[in-house]
Design a protein around this motif. Structure first.
Motif, short mmCIF file in Angstrom:
data_model
loop_
_atom_site.label_atom_id
_atom_site.label_comp_id
_atom_site.label_asym_id
_atom_site.label_seq_id
_atom_site.Cartn_x
_atom_site.Cartn_y
_atom_site.Cartn_z
N GLY A 162 0.83 -1.20 0.00
CA GLY A 162 0.00 0.00 0.00
C GLY A 162 0.86 1.24 0.00
N THR A 163 0.56 2.17 0.90
CA THR A 163 1.34 3.41 1.00
C THR A 163 2.36 3.37 2.13
OG1 THR A 163 -0.34 4.42 2.44
CG2 THR A 163 -0.58 4.78 0.06
N SER A 164 2.52 2.19 2.74
CA SER A 164 3.50 2.09 3.83
C SER A 164 4.90 2.34 3.27
CB SER A 164 3.42 0.72 4.48
OG SER A 164 3.80 -0.30 3.57
N SER A 165 5.75 2.94 4.10
CA SER A 165 7.08 3.33 3.64
C SER A 165 8.04 3.36 4.81
CB SER A 165 7.02 4.71 2.98
OG SER A 165 8.32 5.24 2.80
N SER A 194 4.81 13.36 9.01
CA SER A 194 4.03 12.16 8.68
C SER A 194 3.17 11.67 9.84
CB SER A 194 4.97 11.03 8.24
OG SER A 194 5.69 11.39 7.09
N THR A 227 6.99 3.40 -2.11
CA THR A 227 5.60 3.00 -1.92
C THR A 227 4.76 4.10 -1.26
OG1 THR A 227 6.36 1.88 0.09
CG2 THR A 227 5.99 0.52 -1.86
N GLY A 228 5.38 4.93 -0.46
CA GLY A 228 4.63 6.00 0.20
C GLY A 228 4.57 7.27 -0.61
N GLY A 229 5.05 7.21 -1.88
CA GLY A 229 5.04 8.39 -2.74
C GLY A 229 6.29 9.23 -2.60
#
Length: 260
Positions: free
Chosen positions: A102-105, A129, A232-234
């Motif tokens: 997902g968006t985890s980073s 964050s 992954t988190g952008g």
């Protein structure tokens, strides 16, 4: 009657070994999870050691401070070496389970941010964050508002009889650490004396160099895995990480080496 202490009970192995919950059926996701969980354990231990280091420096305990620094350096070497294991995973193997992240980073690692703050980084973006009032945000903010490892080292040098410039001795510890010509002159004198304090200086340089090595290896691992793609988190991924390489944690300990 109290139950006997057992190996699995003492280490809470039932909790530890059930904390790996892959989100896919891909074989390599387990390695990814285990490596990052181990990193978090080492971050926790490093914070534990650096807290002790600051106490020892401020109390003037040279031998104890040196011992704690050597242990911290050994931990950092293990953290760098773990990247060798992670790099056995090919880009294709990572891609097959990457969507499950997902968006985890890794940028969300509050412990690493706290570690950076303890070492002296002062950047409001480090808490961006985390939600207002969250435990993570409060821990990082607290670390940025108290003396860093270098501030404790300065107090150690003062206790060893060195004349610390007033603007360094009484600086705002919540402000970023800047290189100081006056502080570099003090460090030059420390090295000229070739005392135990100089040995502590060198261990701090080892720590700084070790952190820079970890950053470099981290960048190369990301480049090997996802190339120039965003994280992954952008996040900008390797592009951002590359910008952190080579930035000293203790600038005066490096700059003084250029003095005649």
């Amino acid at each position: 009657m109290e139950e006997p202490v057992t190996y699995p009970g003492y280490l809470r192995l039932d909790q530890l070994l059930s904390a790996q919950q892959p989100r896919s059926s891909e074989h390599d996701e387990m390695l990814f999870i285990v490596i990052h969980q181990i990193y978090e354990l080492w971050f926790m231990q490093s914070l534990h050691e650096l807290g002790k280091l600051q106490t020892e420096l401020e109390s003037g305990g040279t031998s104890h401070a040196a011992r704690t620094l050597r242990r911290t350096l050994a931990i950092m070497k293990i953290m760098v070496a773990q990247l060798d294991v992670l790099e056995t995973m090919t880009p294709g193997q990572f891609t097959r389970f990457r969507d499950g992240l997902g968006t985890s980073s890794g940028f969300e690692s509050a412990q690493f941010r706290e570690l950076e703050a303890v070492l002296g980084r002062r950047d409001p973006m480090m808490v961006a964050s985390y939600a207002e009032g969250s435990a993570e945000r409060e821990r990082i903010s607290a670390a940025m508002s108290r003396p860093s490892v270098f501030d404790s080292f300065v107090r150690y040098l003062a206790g060893q009889g060195y004349d610390i410039p007033a603007d360094i001795a009484h600086r705002d510890v919540a402000a970023p650490l800047r290189a100081s010509d006056a502080m570099q002159q003090v460090l030059k004198k420390v090295y000229e004396d070739d005392s135990d304090a100089a040995a502590v200086c060198e261990l701090l340089v080892d720590l700084d160099e070790g952190l820079q090595e970890w950053r470099y290896r981290h960048v190369k691992m990301v480049e090997r895995t996802i190339g120039a793609r965003h994280g992954t988190g952008g996040s900008p991924g390797a592009t951002y990480l590359a910008g952190t390489v080579g930035k000293p944690t203790f600038p005066d300990l490096w700059a003084m080496r250029s003095l005649g």
